[in-house]
Design a protein around this motif. Structure first.
Motif, PDB file in Angstrom:
ATOM      1  N   PHE A 231       0.831  -1.203   0.000  1.00  0.00           N
ATOM      2  CA  PHE A 231       0.000   0.000   0.000  1.00  0.00           C
ATOM      3  C   PHE A 231       0.870   1.259   0.000  1.00  0.00           C
ATOM      4  N   THR A 232       0.253   2.359  -0.360  1.00  0.00           N
ATOM      5  CA  THR A 232       0.973   3.632  -0.384  1.00  0.00           C
ATOM      6  C   THR A 232       1.453   3.984   1.029  1.00  0.00           C
ATOM      7  N   PRO A 233       2.478   4.825   1.158  1.00  0.00           N
ATOM      8  CA  PRO A 233       2.952   5.218   2.489  1.00  0.00           C
ATOM      9  C   PRO A 233       1.854   5.833   3.350  1.00  0.00           C
ATOM     10  N   GLU A 234       0.936   6.589   2.734  1.00  0.00           N
ATOM     11  CA  GLU A 234      -0.142   7.227   3.500  1.00  0.00           C
ATOM     12  C   GLU A 234      -1.068   6.176   4.119  1.00  0.00           C
ATOM     13  N   ILE A 235      -1.435   5.166   3.325  1.00  0.00           N
ATOM     14  CA  ILE A 235      -2.305   4.103   3.836  1.00  0.00           C
ATOM     15  C   ILE A 235      -1.569   3.277   4.875  1.00  0.00           C
ATOM     16  N   GLU A 236      -0.332   2.910   4.580  1.00  0.00           N
ATOM     17  CA  GLU A 236       0.430   2.076   5.518  1.00  0.00           C
ATOM     18  C   GLU A 236       0.634   2.783   6.863  1.00  0.00           C
ATOM     19  N   SER A 237       0.960   4.062   6.818  1.00  0.00           N
ATOM     20  CA  SER A 237       1.211   4.805   8.046  1.00  0.00           C
ATOM     21  C   SER A 237      -0.019   4.799   8.946  1.00  0.00           C
ATOM     22  N   LEU A 238      -1.196   5.046   8.363  1.00  0.00           N
ATOM     23  CA  LEU A 238      -2.415   5.076   9.161  1.00  0.00           C
ATOM     24  C   LEU A 238      -2.818   3.669   9.602  1.00  0.00           C
ATOM     25  N   GLY A 239      -2.579   2.683   8.739  1.00  0.00           N
ATOM     26  CA  GLY A 239      -2.884   1.301   9.103  1.00  0.00           C
ATOM     27  C   GLY A 239      -2.053   0.826  10.275  1.00  0.00           C
ATOM     28  N   TYR A 240      -0.761   1.140  10.255  1.00  0.00           N
ATOM     29  CA  TYR A 240       0.116   0.772  11.374  1.00  0.00           C
ATOM     30  C   TYR A 240      -0.308   1.495  12.657  1.00  0.00           C
ATOM     31  N   LYS A 241      -0.776   2.722  12.510  1.00  0.00           N
ATOM     32  CA  LYS A 241      -1.233   3.461  13.691  1.00  0.00           C
ATOM     33  C   LYS A 241      -2.453   2.797  14.308  1.00  0.00           C
ATOM     34  N   LEU A 242      -3.388   2.370  13.477  1.00  0.00           N
ATOM     35  CA  LEU A 242      -4.572   1.663  13.963  1.00  0.00           C
ATOM     36  C   LEU A 242      -4.183   0.408  14.730  1.00  0.00           C
ATOM     37  N   VAL A 243      -3.286  -0.365  14.152  1.00  0.00           N
ATOM     38  CA  VAL A 243      -2.844  -1.607  14.798  1.00  0.00           C
ATOM     39  C   VAL A 243      -2.178  -1.306  16.135  1.00  0.00           C
TER      40      VAL A 243
END
Length: 496
Positions: A231-243
């Motif tokens: 995924f794009t850095p923007e999606i990955e960054s927010l996804g990792y934050k959720l986790v």
């Protein structure tokens, strides 16, 4: 004479002092140089080991888990470019939701590799029910996609100008036959490139068979799915934050509650809906010509296990499986049909239910609003990282997440037997099956449905009914002789 010697000694000392300084400085430079070279060598070795580990995927990596925080970014060295004479350009338009398109992209890379074609970066569906106009580049890291596969297939961002319609070139469009094997593509599709240099596949869902495909091509599909589609850095960054937020609160279950308007309309399942809601869903189904437009009897489909569980049914099943009321549950889904009214029973049983909208600030999600595929990407990341994943319907997301969790060490995934569950729930609701017996029967029915190692079920000439490749990519989960030990019968895990 002594004066001369004295003057000579003074001159020697004056000369020796700078020389000593130069020598000392040189030694310091040598030490510094050696340290720098050693550091570079160590980092190079580390990067190479990581690269080899990712590509080989040996058995000792099978038990690793998904990182809970965003890993540091260290650009890997480019893989050697595969040198081959391209037979032409393959343009593909993916259809469906995020995970249906994801699987299709993996298939199309494999087809391009098989036929020695140049693949154009896939186009994503913008005309489906979800009306998401996201491009490939807005969901996936396109540079990583191209670079990570350069030793397998040549990928370009767009067709050369000479094949543009503005210059009078007409690209031949066609949908490949569903569930096809290599023979079809080699004998039916490849010859088309002798007359046409560009072919456009305008349908890509399930166009490559689950089974009967060479091991090398199956591993190409896996490589795209597990490594190239980042995924794009923007999606990955927010996804990792959720986790990270969820993990800080303790273990959590990712519940793919597929009780959403599109699924209910498509499947014709209206159990638990009002008459007005059932009519609304029916009209929606008729509004989309590619969905079923024949009459569907909802209760018949439900009794066959072909409907997603309702939120109320899901609450009972979670309780029967032994999840206590303090369990943290993340709902990995879009808007639940009926909203909070239909979630009331589930929320009463499990007060610690959360959604991404509850964990993140509105501003953080703003860029993803009205982009269902990008929002689904966030749920995808959380589902893979969860302690337990439970889908209430075996759609594309459920299957692809299941496959990823197998790849990451066979993480616990409870695959609900909806046909059996509906039978048990109805017996309990009419008072003929006490709660204790219901709970025991539910647990017994799922002992061997925990996502543990198993072989794909193959049904000749019925690819829709057999196990989906991306739910259990067994060719990519073990190496050599270990496969029989890992995937043989008798593997099971208990419900805890």
């Amino acid at each position: 004479m002594e004066v001369a010697r004295s003057e000579s000694g003074v001159r020697s000392e004056k000369i020796a002092a700078p020389v000593a300084k130069v020598i000392a400085r040189t030694k310091r430079l040598q030490v510094w140089f050696i340290r720098v070279c050693s550091s570079i060598l160590l980092w190079t070795c580390l990067v190479q080991l990581l690269t080899v580990g990712e590509l080989w995927h040996p058995s000792f990596m099978a038990n690793t888990t998904v990182s809970l925080v965003k890993p540091p970014h260290h650009p890997l060295p480019l893989l050697p470019l595969r040198n081959y004479s391209s037979n032409g350009y393959l343009k593909v338009s993916c259809n469906g939701g995020l995970n249906q398109m994801r699987s299709a992209i993996c298939d199309m890379v494999a087809v391009a590799r098989l036929l020695n074609l140049t693949l154009v970066v896939p186009e994503l569906d913008k005309t489906s029910f979800w009306a998401d106009n996201s491009t490939f580049e807005e969901i996936f890291d396109v540079k990583h996609f191209i670079d990570s596969l350069r030793d397998e297939v040549r990928i370009v961002r767009r067709l050369p100008k000479r094949f543009n319609s503005k210059y009078g070139y007409r690209v031949f469009e066609m949908p490949p036959v569903s569930w096809s094997k290599e023979k079809y593509y080699l004998h039916q599709i490849l010859p088309l490139f002798s007359k046409r240099k560009v072919l456009h596949f305008n349908k890509t869902d399930a166009r490559l068979a689950n089974n009967g495909i060479s091991i090398d091509l199956q591993k190409v599909r896996c490589r795209v799915n597990f490594q190239a589609l980042k995924f794009t850095p923007e999606i990955e960054s927010l996804g990792y934050k959720l986790v990270r937020i969820l993990k800080e609160r303790g273990p959590f279950v990712a519940l793919h509650l597929r009780y959403e308007m599109d699924m209910l309309a498509f499947s014709g399942c209206t159990h638990g809906c009002t008459k007005e809601e059932a009519m609304e869903l029916k009209h929606l189904r008729y509004a989309y010509p590619w969905w079923r437009d024949k009459e569907i009897v909802s209760e018949e489909r439900r009794s066959q296990g072909l409907c997603p569980l309702t939120p109320e049914e899901t609450a009972l099943i979670l309780l029967a499986l032994g999840f206590d009321k303090d369990t943290q549950i993340y709902i990995a889904a879009g808007e639940i049909y009926g909203s909070e009214r239909r979630l009331a029973v589930l929320r009463a049983a499990y007060p610690r239910i959360v959604r991404k909208e509850m964990l993140l600030d509105p501003g953080e999600l703003q860029q993803f609003q009205n982009h269902s595929s990008q929002m689904a990407a966030l749920d995808f990341m959380v589902s893979i990282a969860s302690d337990t994943f439970i889908p209430t319907y075996d759609g594309n997301m459920a299957k692809v997440v299941e496959g990823h969790r197998r790849y990451h060490g066979f993480k616990k995934t409870i695959l609900l037997d909806r046909k059996r569950l509906v039978e048990l729930l109805d017996l309990h609701q009419n008072g003929t099956l006490p709660w204790n017996e219901l709970a025991a029967a539910v647990r017994s029915a799922h002992v061997k449905r925990m996502g543990q190692p198993t072989r794909r079920r193959v049904i000749a000439d019925k690819p829709k009914e057999e196990d989906y490749f991306y739910a259990n990519p067994q060719e990519c989960l073990c190496e050599g002789a270990n496969c029989d030990d890992l995937l043989g019968p008798g593997n099971s895990s208990s419900i805890r």
